[in-house]
Design a protein around this motif. Structure first.
Motif, PDB file in Angstrom:
ATOM      1  N   ASP A 139      -2.037  -3.909  -5.497  1.00 38.85           N
ATOM      2  CA  ASP A 139      -1.888  -3.097  -4.290  1.00 38.85           C
ATOM      3  C   ASP A 139      -0.667  -3.474  -3.471  1.00 38.85           C
TER       4      ASP A 139
ATOM      5  N   ARG B  62       0.050  10.672   1.773  1.00 38.91           N
ATOM      6  CA  ARG B  62      -1.072  10.131   2.545  1.00 38.91           C
ATOM      7  C   ARG B  62      -0.558   9.555   3.866  1.00 38.91           C
ATOM      8  N   PRO B  63      -1.416   9.407   4.862  1.00 36.30           N
ATOM      9  CA  PRO B  63      -0.969   8.792   6.121  1.00 36.30           C
ATOM     10  C   PRO B  63      -0.380   7.411   5.862  1.00 36.30           C
TER      11      PRO B  63
ATOM     12  N   SER C 132      -0.648   4.781   7.377  1.00 33.42           N
ATOM     13  CA  SER C 132      -1.613   3.698   7.607  1.00 33.42           C
ATOM     14  C   SER C 132      -2.393   3.326   6.353  1.00 33.42           C
ATOM     15  N   GLU C 133      -2.385   4.193   5.343  1.00 33.32           N
ATOM     16  CA  GLU C 133      -3.121   3.923   4.111  1.00 33.32           C
ATOM     17  C   GLU C 133      -2.306   3.124   3.096  1.00 33.32           C
ATOM     18  N   TYR C 134      -1.070   2.834   3.433  1.00 32.17           N
ATOM     19  CA  TYR C 134      -0.206   2.065   2.545  1.00 32.17           C
ATOM     20  C   TYR C 134      -0.099   0.625   3.030  1.00 32.17           C
TER      21      TYR C 134
ATOM     22  N   ARG D 229       5.382   0.523   5.363  1.00 31.42           N
ATOM     23  CA  ARG D 229       5.368   1.239   6.648  1.00 31.42           C
ATOM     24  C   ARG D 229       6.011   0.334   7.681  1.00 31.42           C
TER      25      ARG D 229
ATOM     26  N   ARG E 120       7.063   5.348  -0.467  1.00 31.24           N
ATOM     27  CA  ARG E 120       5.605   5.463  -0.586  1.00 31.24           C
ATOM     28  C   ARG E 120       5.228   6.326  -1.798  1.00 31.24           C
TER      29      ARG E 120
ATOM     30  N   ASP F 247       3.044   5.196  -5.107  1.00 36.50           N
ATOM     31  CA  ASP F 247       1.924   5.951  -5.670  1.00 36.50           C
ATOM     32  C   ASP F 247       2.131   6.236  -7.157  1.00 36.50           C
TER      33      ASP F 247
END
Length: 200
Positions: free
Chosen positions: A42, A155-156, A158-160, A165, A186, A190
């Protein structure tokens, strides 16, 4: 390399051995900006976003507006390939192996055989240049995994993970976008995640 491997110790019982996630470089090809991100599990470990340059080597947003300017395209892909080779070398030194993956754009409906001209609203350069960039990546890395478009990077934020970010890690490569946008990185992250789960 996804998941655990099994070893048989001297006692004859198999035990699960933890194996780190496969290091994977995802590439998000763009008409103007292309990003590559090295992802391990991740974590976004390293990456960059590069753009086209003029004949003097100055980053210029409009350098690829003319789709038949092959000299400009050659300059663009030469920079991208050099950056990818460096990123692959870095990953190999750190992890011993790496997988390369690239998003491969579809031909838009309006440009497919038999389609009505009224659907040809997307500028030619907006899909032909990314498609050519993807082809250049595959040409350099023939075993690269190809990933179909699926809204990557949308995706927002904040999800990364944190490194994708806000402020970029100082060790990362260049971000040549005018406002230092992170959306291409980003998307590349993905793409790497999808490719890491693909079978060998």
């Amino acid at each position: 390399m996804n998941g655990g491997s099994v070893t048989a110790p001297a006692g004859g019982l198999a035990v699960a051995e933890q194996v780190r996630p496969l290091a994977t470089i995802g590439v998000d090809p763009g008409q103007t900006w292309t990003a590559a991100v090295l992802r391990v599990g991740d974590a976004g470990v390293h990456g960059w976003t590069m753009g086209p340059v003029d004949r003097f080597g100055v980053v210029m947003r409009a350098a690829l507006n003319e789709v038949d300017d092959w000299e400009a395209f050659a300059r663009y892909t030469a920079r991208l390939v050099d950056g990818l080779v460096e990123l692959v070398d870095f990953a190999m030194a750190q992890y011993g192996e790496v997988r390369v993956a690239v998003e491969v754009p579809h031909v838009p409906i309006g440009y497919q055989p038999g389609s009505s001209k009224r659907f040809q609203k997307l500028p030619l350069r907006d899909w032909i240049i990314p498609r050519q960039v993807a082809a250049a990546v595959i040409g350099q890395f023939p075993e690269a995994k190809t990933v179909r478009p699926d809204g990557y990077g949308s995706r927002p934020a904040s999800e990364y993970p944190q490194e994708l970010r806000g402020k970029r890690p100082p060790s990362w490569g260049p971000n040549e976008t005018p406002r230092f946008e992170r959306d291409h990185e980003r998307a590349a992250y993905d793409v790497a995640g999808v490719a890491a789960r693909m079978p060998r």
